[in-house]
Design a protein around this motif. Structure first.
Motif, PDB file in Angstrom:
ATOM      1  N   GLY B  54      44.880  30.515  24.485  1.00  0.00           N
ATOM      2  CA  GLY B  54      44.188  29.336  24.993  1.00  0.00           C
ATOM      3  C   GLY B  54      44.915  28.698  26.165  1.00  0.00           C
ATOM      4  N   TYR B  55      46.152  29.118  26.380  1.00  0.00           N
ATOM      5  CA  TYR B  55      46.974  28.532  27.449  1.00  0.00           C
ATOM      6  C   TYR B  55      48.113  29.485  27.759  1.00  0.00           C
ATOM      7  CZ  TYR B  55      50.079  27.385  23.508  1.00  0.00           C
ATOM      8  OH  TYR B  55      50.893  27.481  22.401  1.00  0.00           O
ATOM      9  N   LEU B  56      48.771  29.258  28.874  1.00  0.00           N
ATOM     10  CA  LEU B  56      50.029  29.936  29.191  1.00  0.00           C
ATOM     11  C   LEU B  56      51.095  28.870  29.405  1.00  0.00           C
ATOM     12  CD1 LEU B  56      48.839  32.645  31.755  1.00  0.00           C
ATOM     13  CD2 LEU B  56      49.478  33.015  29.357  1.00  0.00           C
ATOM     14  N   ASN B 144      55.320  36.992  35.336  1.00  0.00           N
ATOM     15  CA  ASN B 144      54.454  37.644  34.338  1.00  0.00           C
ATOM     16  C   ASN B 144      55.168  37.791  32.996  1.00  0.00           C
ATOM     17  OD1 ASN B 144      51.980  38.154  35.665  1.00  0.00           O
ATOM     18  ND2 ASN B 144      52.771  40.015  36.622  1.00  0.00           N
ATOM     19  N   TYR B 145      56.378  38.325  33.018  1.00  0.00           N
ATOM     20  CA  TYR B 145      57.020  38.629  31.733  1.00  0.00           C
ATOM     21  C   TYR B 145      57.519  37.378  31.031  1.00  0.00           C
ATOM     22  CZ  TYR B 145      59.858  40.730  28.087  1.00  0.00           C
ATOM     23  OH  TYR B 145      60.376  41.083  26.863  1.00  0.00           O
ATOM     24  N   VAL B 325      58.654  40.298  21.836  1.00  0.00           N
ATOM     25  CA  VAL B 325      59.160  40.798  23.122  1.00  0.00           C
ATOM     26  C   VAL B 325      58.359  41.954  23.708  1.00  0.00           C
ATOM     27  CG1 VAL B 325      61.484  40.038  22.491  1.00  0.00           C
ATOM     28  CG2 VAL B 325      60.863  42.438  22.170  1.00  0.00           C
ATOM     29  N   THR B 326      57.378  42.478  22.969  1.00  0.00           N
ATOM     30  CA  THR B 326      56.557  43.570  23.502  1.00  0.00           C
ATOM     31  C   THR B 326      55.085  43.188  23.406  1.00  0.00           C
ATOM     32  OG1 THR B 326      56.173  44.744  21.405  1.00  0.00           O
ATOM     33  CG2 THR B 326      58.239  45.207  22.534  1.00  0.00           C
ATOM     34  N   GLY B 327      54.233  44.034  23.915  1.00  0.00           N
ATOM     35  CA  GLY B 327      52.804  43.809  23.763  1.00  0.00           C
ATOM     36  C   GLY B 327      52.070  43.769  25.083  1.00  0.00           C
ATOM     37  N   LYS B 328      50.808  43.341  24.997  1.00  0.00           N
ATOM     38  CA  LYS B 328      49.995  43.260  26.207  1.00  0.00           C
ATOM     39  C   LYS B 328      50.566  42.195  27.138  1.00  0.00           C
ATOM     40  CE  LYS B 328      45.690  44.936  24.280  1.00  0.00           C
ATOM     41  NZ  LYS B 328      44.296  44.600  23.941  1.00  0.00           N
ATOM     42  N   PRO B 329      50.495  42.460  28.437  1.00  0.00           N
ATOM     43  CA  PRO B 329      51.158  41.571  29.396  1.00  0.00           C
ATOM     44  C   PRO B 329      50.295  40.384  29.820  1.00  0.00           C
ATOM     45  CG  PRO B 329      50.136  43.357  30.555  1.00  0.00           C
ATOM     46  CD  PRO B 329      49.846  43.598  29.095  1.00  0.00           C
ATOM     47  N   VAL B 330      50.933  39.461  30.502  1.00  0.00           N
ATOM     48  CA  VAL B 330      50.226  38.471  31.317  1.00  0.00           C
ATOM     49  C   VAL B 330      49.986  39.136  32.670  1.00  0.00           C
ATOM     50  CG1 VAL B 330      50.570  36.328  32.609  1.00  0.00           C
ATOM     51  CG2 VAL B 330      51.135  36.425  30.169  1.00  0.00           C
TER      52      VAL B 330
END
Lengths: 449, 449
Positions: B54-56, B144-145, B325-330
């Motif tokens: 819902g937010y970054l 991004n990260y 620490v892993t997963g789909k990126p922004v």
């Protein structure tokens, strides 16, 4: 808070502290109890393959061995640890170990580029207990990540077929600059042709490759009123450039380029499509620009490569970024399998491990992997089997030169060809059967509490 | 192939080449055409929020500014580029730019820890075109990260509630050592209490934290025949240690510890559960060990934290690794919005951008974000609005000191509290409404080809 190193780059000399705190506290305990130098064996493996993965391509050993070979604790690092207060009750033997020892153990490992399955060790560390303990974190970090990237790169190459150029474009989405470097290495070692990351290319002795970005087209359009001026200008300095033609209207741009080529006013070597229906667009662009290489990019992964190949997309190369360098991880673990010649195992709920030092014996049928036998390291090899784990480090010294990326890439190519048909599937694949040897199974049964 | 830097660690001095090749080829084209020093503005933003976000929480600016401030091309780097052959047709002006200029532009950015939504710029670079171009790759990498990790950390803290200790244990699964360092920083800046990564803790002036691992229990069990001996030994050196009790049988271990405590034979401060049904087990362990802190680990993420809280799990702290620490990126992008005072935009299929230099005007109602207005930077602020983008770098110099992690963490806490209720949801959240100002929408319409 200002730090001396705001980029948080872990220099090679820093890497002894690149570990979880508990590796050091446990080592201090081992030292105090007089067991720090007992010979211990740890093995690194995955309990299960990631979803929809039929195999893993082992990668990252080079960085792991380099780390082990250079592991040292400086007096500044030891002072830092002392000053945390965490180690106030440890015995002096611990500090003496840190001061005087690096990594002096042996490492057995499968070569980079080898296909590997669940429960099979990527590597085994045999070393004094505390040394084998503290290296867990870094070894897992390098093997987990590079194996993920190598496997995804191999799957992408497998789905793309031999011909298309595969370009690694992931740096902007990679998880840190070093993550980008490691991704480039693993991708190049497992089926990709080049990376756009200039530093990675430089360090890996490769030629970097790239195309052009929307910004150039937008800048020239704003300043000179024409997208074509962007193409002309870029070609002036890079005659074999790949021009990005989707900033405004892909087909209109391709049509204008075609007219210029026909009129002898331009020579165009390549174009890139970065949006829209890539399969359909590529065919339309091909009909307009029959002698121009077409590169496609934008959310490319192994499924998209499979889909585009099936629909006979007219694409000569792919730029792959986000879906190569990010995503769910390979969840390698590193477990004690033997201490002082006593085999050990973990019995936690759903996390049971196989005890003892092991070897993987692989059997092929006409060049295709038929089955693996996971056995104790001292079991005899049977006729027709290949033992996968090799001694790669002896008493802290790497016993052969690093392999070139080209050598590893060649191995990956052979590896992927050696997989049974159903293991290639990128959706619901069937992994190769790993048979547990009778002596290993008996040992496991005998150790259950 | 041997390299001088087998760990592929990108040193700060290397980072000018930590870019995509096309940034350099485009810059060479700009130089040849005499437009390299035209003033250009690029903005970094996401087109859409990741699924179920819902937010970054903006993060990574510190590393970005540090990179910009130190950007230089050494003669060795320039020689490398010349020797690739890629630049054989460029004009000498390009080499002169690389030799003589670093980054001398301005940067506007939202402070680290600010909540941000789709299409809103995290930052804007205003600089000579070629300078603004080449920094794209590194800026995207860091924003991004770290934004991904900060946002996930904030969501986890939000779901865990204020009390549980959240420990960052992700180094072994992080995507490279530097990825682990950046993850630790972003997690600590966005709601986590400590990291187990010793080097990260050292560099960030934090105290590292950790528990113990199965290996210690297995080693002592093998050598002394008793799991309890492992606990006693570890407590001898680390009296406030958290003991890992699930290696063989969690409840049996807890029962034995309870008896020892009752008999005055042991003092136990904490235990860790790493397998099984954590909610159920934690309650059973609590009834056996009422005064002992319980830490849980194993595939913890924001959904698991929410579930465990709902079922009143008796857990005082969590170790979180892989799923942080892993997963789909922004998927942040960096787009040219203005060149030489001319606004620009991209019109590619489904990838249209907003032109011009922009500002985010935020409106609150009782401390809760009510709406955002995405406007041109020269639009007037309205009564009750806050302008989010601030000038953070002027002519290549950062204009304020780096903030401490504590300051950023405080901002994140305030930020998360400022979100509307439906924006907190970790499944199908509703983001804050971003209203596009009339002048911005009119500009966009006027620029469509």
């Amino acid at each position: 808070m200002l730090t001396l190193n705001p980029s948080l780059t872990p220099s090679p000399q820093d890497s002894s502290l690149l570990t979880d705190l508990y590796q050091l506290t446990m080592s201090a305990c081992y030292a105090g109890e007089g067991i720090a130098e007992k010979r211990a064996s740890f093995e690194l493996f995955v309990r299960s393959l990631p979803d929809n993965f039929g195999y893993l391509i082992a990668m990252g050993l080079t960085q792991g061995l380099n780390y082990l070979e250079n592991l040292r604790f400086s007096s500044e690092q030891i002072d830092y640890l002392k000053n945390t207060g965490i180690f106030d009750h440890v015995s002096p033997q611990f500090w003496s170990l840190l001061e005087n020892q690096g990594f002096a153990g042996d490492v057995w490992a499968v070569p980079e580029g080898t296909p590997i399955f669940a429960n099979e060790p990527f590597l085994r560390v045999e070393a004094p207990l505390w040394q084998a303990q503290i290296v867990e974190t870094y070894l897992l970090n390098t093997i987990n990540y590079q194996t993920l990237i190598a496997t995804r790169a191999a799957r992408m190459r497998d789905m793309a077929g031999e011909n298309p150029i595969l370009l690694e474009f992931g740096t902007r989405r990679a998880f840190s600059p070093q993550g980008a470097m490691w991704a480039a290495r693993a991708a190049l070692a497992a089926g990709f042709d080049a990376t756009s990351n200039v530093l990675a290319a430089k360090e890996l002795n490769q030629q970097p490759r790239g195309t052009m970005a929307h910004a150039l087209v937008m800048a020239f359009t704003a300043l000179s009123g024409s997208e074509d001026e962007a193409f002309t200008a870029f070609n002036r300095y890079f005659p074999s450039a790949t021009l990005l033609i989707d900033t405004y209207d892909t087909l209109a741009a391709a049509e204008r380029l075609a007219k210029k080529i026909e009129a002898g006013e331009a020579e165009v070597k390549g174009v890139r499509l970065d949006s829209g229906d890539l399969g359909d667009l590529s065919k339309k662009v091909r009909s307009l620009l029959p002698h121009v290489k077409i590169v496609a990019s934008g959310d490319i992964d192994e499924w998209e490569l499979q889909r585009l190949r099936k629909e006979n997309a007219s694409i000569d190369g792919y730029g792959v970024g986000t879906r190569l360098v990010t995503g769910k991880p390979v969840n390698g673990v590193y477990k004690l399998v033997e201490i002082d010649n006593i085999p050990t195992m973990k019995e936690s709920s759903h996390k049971m491990t196989y005890p003892g030092r092991k070897q993987i014996f692989r059997r092929y049928d006409n060049g295709i992997i038929k089955s693996d036998r996971l056995a104790l390291a001292n079991e005899a090899i049977e006729s027709g089997e290949t033992a996968l784990l090799k001694l790669v480090m002896k008493e802290g010294k790497t016993i052969k030169e690093n392999e070139s990326l080209e050598t590893i890439a060649q191995r990956v190519q052979t590896s992927v060809k050696s997989l049974p048909e159903e293991t290639h599937n990128i959706t619901k694949p069937t992994a190769v059967k790993v048979n547990v040897s009778q002596p290993l199974e008996q040992l496991r049964q005998s150790l259950i509490h």
